[in-house]
Structure formats: structure tokens, C-alpha cells
Design a protein around this motif. Structure first.
Motif, PDB file in Angstrom:
ATOM      1  N   GLU A 125     -10.480  14.279  12.511  1.00 47.49           N
ATOM      2  CA  GLU A 125     -11.352  14.082  11.342  1.00 47.49           C
ATOM      3  C   GLU A 125     -11.109  12.697  10.768  1.00 47.49           C
ATOM      4  OE1 GLU A 125     -12.627  17.285   8.235  1.00 47.49           O
ATOM      5  OE2 GLU A 125     -11.020  16.145   7.301  1.00 47.49           O
ATOM      6  N   LEU A 126     -12.188  12.114  10.253  1.00 45.81           N
ATOM      7  CA  LEU A 126     -12.086  10.799   9.609  1.00 45.81           C
ATOM      8  C   LEU A 126     -12.797  10.896   8.264  1.00 45.81           C
ATOM      9  CD1 LEU A 126     -11.287   7.788   9.765  1.00 45.81           C
ATOM     10  CD2 LEU A 126     -13.420   7.350  10.965  1.00 45.81           C
ATOM     11  N   ARG A 127     -12.082  10.506   7.220  1.00 42.23           N
ATOM     12  CA  ARG A 127     -12.662  10.562   5.866  1.00 42.23           C
ATOM     13  C   ARG A 127     -12.607   9.195   5.201  1.00 42.23           C
ATOM     14  NH1 ARG A 127     -11.121  16.140   2.634  1.00 42.23           N
ATOM     15  NH2 ARG A 127     -11.470  17.594   4.346  1.00 42.23           N
ATOM     16  N   THR A 128     -13.508   8.979   4.249  1.00 45.42           N
ATOM     17  CA  THR A 128     -13.455   7.770   3.426  1.00 45.42           C
ATOM     18  C   THR A 128     -13.068   8.181   2.016  1.00 45.42           C
ATOM     19  OG1 THR A 128     -14.673   5.843   2.625  1.00 45.42           O
ATOM     20  CG2 THR A 128     -15.924   7.873   2.826  1.00 45.42           C
ATOM     21  N   ASP A 129     -12.532   7.246   1.251  1.00 40.00           N
ATOM     22  CA  ASP A 129     -12.155   7.587  -0.122  1.00 40.00           C
ATOM     23  C   ASP A 129     -13.280   7.235  -1.105  1.00 40.00           C
ATOM     24  OD1 ASP A 129     -11.899   4.858  -0.385  1.00 40.00           O
ATOM     25  OD2 ASP A 129      -9.971   4.930  -1.410  1.00 40.00           O
ATOM     26  N   PRO A 166       0.836  -1.202   0.000  1.00 41.82           N
ATOM     27  CA  PRO A 166       0.000   0.000   0.000  1.00 41.82           C
ATOM     28  C   PRO A 166       0.874   1.258   0.000  1.00 41.82           C
ATOM     29  CG  PRO A 166       0.015  -1.007   2.185  1.00 41.82           C
ATOM     30  CD  PRO A 166       0.817  -1.907   1.287  1.00 41.82           C
ATOM     31  N   VAL A 167       0.441   2.265  -0.747  1.00 49.43           N
ATOM     32  CA  VAL A 167       1.206   3.505  -0.893  1.00 49.43           C
ATOM     33  C   VAL A 167       0.307   4.697  -0.573  1.00 49.43           C
ATOM     34  CG1 VAL A 167       2.631   4.893  -2.449  1.00 49.43           C
ATOM     35  CG2 VAL A 167       2.481   2.415  -2.789  1.00 49.43           C
ATOM     36  N   VAL A 168       0.667   5.430   0.459  1.00 50.09           N
ATOM     37  CA  VAL A 168      -0.043   6.666   0.802  1.00 50.09           C
ATOM     38  C   VAL A 168       0.502   7.766  -0.087  1.00 50.09           C
ATOM     39  CG1 VAL A 168      -0.543   8.343   2.610  1.00 50.09           C
ATOM     40  CG2 VAL A 168      -0.180   5.925   3.214  1.00 50.09           C
ATOM     41  N   VAL A 169      -0.363   8.415  -0.851  1.00 51.04           N
ATOM     42  CA  VAL A 169       0.093   9.476  -1.748  1.00 51.04           C
ATOM     43  C   VAL A 169      -0.383  10.825  -1.226  1.00 51.04           C
ATOM     44  CG1 VAL A 169       0.125  10.329  -4.119  1.00 51.04           C
ATOM     45  CG2 VAL A 169      -0.077   7.867  -3.687  1.00 51.04           C
ATOM     46  N   THR A 170       0.572  11.717  -0.984  1.00 50.02           N
ATOM     47  CA  THR A 170       0.223  13.060  -0.508  1.00 50.02           C
ATOM     48  C   THR A 170       0.745  14.117  -1.474  1.00 50.02           C
ATOM     49  OG1 THR A 170       2.249  13.325   0.806  1.00 50.02           O
ATOM     50  CG2 THR A 170       0.357  12.331   1.921  1.00 50.02           C
ATOM     51  N   SER A 171       0.147  15.297  -1.386  1.00 51.88           N
ATOM     52  CA  SER A 171       0.592  16.419  -2.205  1.00 51.88           C
ATOM     53  C   SER A 171       1.789  17.084  -1.546  1.00 51.88           C
ATOM     54  CB  SER A 171      -0.553  17.428  -2.338  1.00 51.88           C
ATOM     55  OG  SER A 171      -0.041  18.693  -2.731  1.00 51.88           O
ATOM     56  N   ALA A 172       2.874  17.246  -2.308  1.00 55.67           N
ATOM     57  CA  ALA A 172       4.064  17.909  -1.760  1.00 55.67           C
ATOM     58  C   ALA A 172       3.766  19.383  -1.496  1.00 55.67           C
ATOM     59  CB  ALA A 172       5.233  17.780  -2.736  1.00 55.67           C
ATOM     60  N   ALA A 173       2.809  19.927  -2.255  1.00 50.25           N
ATOM     61  CA  ALA A 173       2.484  21.346  -2.126  1.00 50.25           C
ATOM     62  C   ALA A 173       1.665  21.637  -0.879  1.00 50.25           C
ATOM     63  CB  ALA A 173       1.734  21.823  -3.368  1.00 50.25           C
ATOM     64  N   GLY A 222       0.410  18.912   1.408  1.00 53.01           N
ATOM     65  CA  GLY A 222       0.485  17.884   2.444  1.00 53.01           C
ATOM     66  C   GLY A 222      -0.756  17.017   2.547  1.00 53.01           C
ATOM     67  N   GLU A 223      -1.818  17.376   1.855  1.00 53.72           N
ATOM     68  CA  GLU A 223      -3.053  16.594   1.961  1.00 53.72           C
ATOM     69  C   GLU A 223      -2.896  15.184   1.378  1.00 53.72           C
ATOM     70  OE1 GLU A 223      -4.504  19.202  -1.538  1.00 53.72           O
ATOM     71  OE2 GLU A 223      -6.248  18.032  -0.920  1.00 53.72           O
ATOM     72  N   VAL A 224      -3.674  14.257   1.928  1.00 54.94           N
ATOM     73  CA  VAL A 224      -3.664  12.892   1.400  1.00 54.94           C
ATOM     74  C   VAL A 224      -4.509  12.871   0.128  1.00 54.94           C
ATOM     75  CG1 VAL A 224      -4.202  10.477   1.847  1.00 54.94           C
ATOM     76  CG2 VAL A 224      -3.367  11.916   3.701  1.00 54.94           C
ATOM     77  N   LEU A 225      -3.909  12.410  -0.966  1.00 50.43           N
ATOM     78  CA  LEU A 225      -4.598  12.394  -2.252  1.00 50.43           C
ATOM     79  C   LEU A 225      -5.274  11.053  -2.512  1.00 50.43           C
ATOM     80  CD1 LEU A 225      -1.843  14.180  -4.349  1.00 50.43           C
ATOM     81  CD2 LEU A 225      -3.990  15.186  -3.507  1.00 50.43           C
ATOM     82  N   MET A 226      -4.582   9.976  -2.223  1.00 49.86           N
ATOM     83  CA  MET A 226      -5.169   8.639  -2.427  1.00 49.86           C
ATOM     84  C   MET A 226      -4.340   7.589  -1.712  1.00 49.86           C
ATOM     85  SD  MET A 226      -4.224   7.462  -6.333  1.00 49.86           S
ATOM     86  CE  MET A 226      -2.528   7.377  -6.914  1.00 49.86           C
ATOM     87  N   LEU A 227      -4.929   6.402  -1.611  1.00 47.52           N
ATOM     88  CA  LEU A 227      -4.183   5.220  -1.186  1.00 47.52           C
ATOM     89  C   LEU A 227      -4.169   4.296  -2.391  1.00 47.52           C
ATOM     90  CD1 LEU A 227      -2.809   3.768   1.245  1.00 47.52           C
ATOM     91  CD2 LEU A 227      -4.908   2.442   1.411  1.00 47.52           C
ATOM     92  N   ALA A 228      -2.971   3.964  -2.866  1.00 48.02           N
ATOM     93  CA  ALA A 228      -2.860   3.100  -4.040  1.00 48.02           C
ATOM     94  C   ALA A 228      -1.921   1.946  -3.712  1.00 48.02           C
ATOM     95  CB  ALA A 228      -2.346   3.908  -5.223  1.00 48.02           C
ATOM     96  N   ARG A 257      -9.798  16.655  -6.564  1.00 49.40           N
ATOM     97  CA  ARG A 257      -8.373  16.757  -6.238  1.00 49.40           C
ATOM     98  C   ARG A 257      -7.909  15.544  -5.435  1.00 49.40           C
ATOM     99  NH1 ARG A 257      -4.124  20.243  -5.833  1.00 49.40           N
ATOM    100  NH2 ARG A 257      -2.930  20.013  -3.941  1.00 49.40           N
ATOM    101  N   SER A 258      -8.626  15.220  -4.371  1.00 50.69           N
ATOM    102  CA  SER A 258      -8.273  14.075  -3.523  1.00 50.69           C
ATOM    103  C   SER A 258      -9.385  13.030  -3.587  1.00 50.69           C
ATOM    104  CB  SER A 258      -8.114  14.540  -2.070  1.00 50.69           C
ATOM    105  OG  SER A 258      -8.139  13.431  -1.176  1.00 50.69           O
ATOM    106  N   CYS A 259      -9.009  11.761  -3.400  1.00 49.17           N
ATOM    107  CA  CYS A 259     -10.020  10.705  -3.321  1.00 49.17           C
ATOM    108  C   CYS A 259     -10.787  10.776  -1.997  1.00 49.17           C
ATOM    109  CB  CYS A 259      -9.365   9.334  -3.422  1.00 49.17           C
ATOM    110  SG  CYS A 259      -8.646   9.009  -5.044  1.00 49.17           S
TER     111      CYS A 259
END
Lengths: 165, 165
Positions: free
Chosen positions: B90-94, A34-41, A43-49, A118-120
Motif C-alpha cells: 500500500e502507498l499513502r500520501t499525507d 525528519p521524524v517518523v511518528v507512529t502510534s505505540a498502541a 503501530g500505524e504511521v501518524l505523521m512525518l514531522a 487520527r493519522s495524516c
């Protein structure tokens, strides 16, 4: 081992895995990490892939994020269709080396999610109310692209489209 | 269905799952959901953990993070031993509801990792050099607590201990 046959290395000790500098990714029974993907700009979590060994190798070699699509069962260079590519800014492994954290710079419309957002992670769960009939709240409804145009399939138009006239 | 027997709801449509307000978590074949945990204060990724249905229910009810420990095969209230608890901010779902993002406020020494470090993601992979003999770099070596004291087991002392005299 005296043969030149390709073989797996011996199981590493916990201390080596956690405190060493050798990369020994622990793929799951499906060969995925599993890979947590965040925005470098932001910091928000974008997706889990997920990455298999090939996706990880290509990502490390090219600096462009590639994943294993579990739904399509194939290697997937992020943004290959949508243009929302991901340039690797930093890639980290966790203590037991069974998860990765990928910080990226997005290309295209800077929309990570296939729904055009923008984010999942665009919906929030309520806390302190139990789980019976949990109702989600949209934290981010705006779409940065139209999935119908990009992927050729429609999605229920819950969110508004930024570029919609 | 005319019986009162407990049964699974019919499979939801993709549009409902992605665009609806009903929470329909999609646990994997082991009954688990991956959970990305970030710091509400700094935004950094602290760990990737897993929740089963019970851990999720308790987290939603109490506002304190609980997980399923895959290594110990039991429910695990984060910080129950170390004091490094996690209050849910906060808790979010994708989009496809098979992953969660949990933003937390840490208690105790504010060290998420069992090695004593703030984040489990304390080592960086090199980009653009391929994968042969990849050497990890420590981005965060400092320990905020001594795992030997807290858990009663030693870890190779690669990192320095903040409180070490």
C-alpha cells in the motif's frame, strides 16, 4: 584543540555513525531532522514531522514530543492548541543518524492530523495504473475533532465528524 | 494560458490538497519526497527514503519500490544488488501531500538496512536524561546478511550475523 571555544566535533567515520553508541544527529541544510511518528498502541504511521536541535533537546528532556513547524517557522509542542499531545514511548535513530522514529502515546482526542483525523496518511494511491490522473481513495475519512472549533479555521467537510450530531 | 507549452498547474488550494482526490505531490526544493517505509507483515518502520518523480512513477507502475539515492545521486530499485526487494502492499500520501507512507513485503533476506539489519532504526535514544553525551542502545543488533559479501565493503562487526557459523 586547546581553546575552550565551542566547536563542532570532527566528522565521524561511517562505521562510528552506523555502529557506535554516540548520538551524532545529522541535521539537514535547514537544521532539521525528519521524524517518523507512529502510534505505540497500533503501530500505524501518524505523521512525518521535523525537529531542529531545540525541539529534539526538549523532547529528550521532557518526554513530550516537540517539533519545528516549517509552515509557522517556530517550535511547536504537539497538542499545545488541540490537546492532542504526544508522550514519547520510544525514540530511535536510523543507521546514518539523519532520521528519527518516534513511537508515541497520544492524548486528547488521539487525532494527530490538523484535519481532525487520527493519522495524516488517510489517502491511498492506486498501484499498477501509472501516474496520469491518479485518483486518491480515502482510507480514513472520519474526523475525531472539528478543526474549525479547535483551530478557528474551516476545512472542506469531506470526512464525517465522529462527534457530529 | 493559450500556449501549448508545458507549464505548471496553478497552485492548488489547501482544501483541495487536503480533502481532494487528485494526487498533487509536493516535491521539495531538491525534487524529492520523503517516504516512510514500513513492513506490511509487522508494521515496524524499516527506513526513511526519498523518491523523485521518476522513482515515484516507476513504483506506481511496477509495484516494486524504487527510490532516489541521495548519496549515489541515482535512481535505485530497492534490492537491485542485495536481493532485498520491496513489493508495494500500500502507498499513502499525507494531508499536505509532501510525504508518503509505503507499506511493503520484503524479498530476499528481508533485511532493509545496508548494514544487514532488518530495519535501519536499530538504536534507541534515552528519554528524560537530556542530550549531553547521549548514549544509544542497540535494540536490534542481529544482521540478516553480511554487508561485506553483498556490497563488497566492510562494516565494523558490532552486530552478530545470523548466518555466521
Amino acid at each position: 584543540m586547546t581553546t575552550s571555544k565551542k566547536s563542532s566535533p570532527p566528522p565521524a567515520q561511517a562505521a562510528d555513525i552506523e555502529e557506535g553508541t554516540a548520538f551524532a544527529p545529522k541535521f539537514d541544510s535547514d537544521g532539521l531532522l525528519p521524524v517518523v511518528v507512529t502510534s505505540a498502541a497500533t503501530g500505524e504511521v501518524l505523521m512525518l514531522a521535523y525537529m531542529n536541535e531545540q525541539a529534539l533537546t526538549r523532547t529528550l528532556e521532557t518526554g513530550q514530543a516537540q517539533f519545528w513547524s516549517r509552515s509557522r517557522k517556530r517550535l511547536w509542542r504537539k497538542g499545545e492548541k488541540s490537546g492532542n499531545t504526544m508522550r514519547v514511548v520510544e525514540l530511535r535513530t536510523d543507521c546514518d543518524q539523519d532520521a528519527l522514529w518516534l513511537s508515541v502515546e497520544m492524548g486528547g482526542a488521539e487525532a494527530c492530523c490538523h484535519t481532525g483525523r487520527r493519522s495524516c496518511f488517510y489517502r491511498v494511491l492506486p498501484i499498477g495504473k501509472g501516474t496520469a490522473g491518479v485518483t486518491l481513495t480515502f482510507a480514513e475519512a472520519e474526523r475525531l475533532f472539528d478543526p474549525k472549533t479547535v483551530y478557528g479555521h474551516a476545512r472542506a467537510a469531506k470526512g464525517t465528524l465522529k462527534t457530529q450530531g
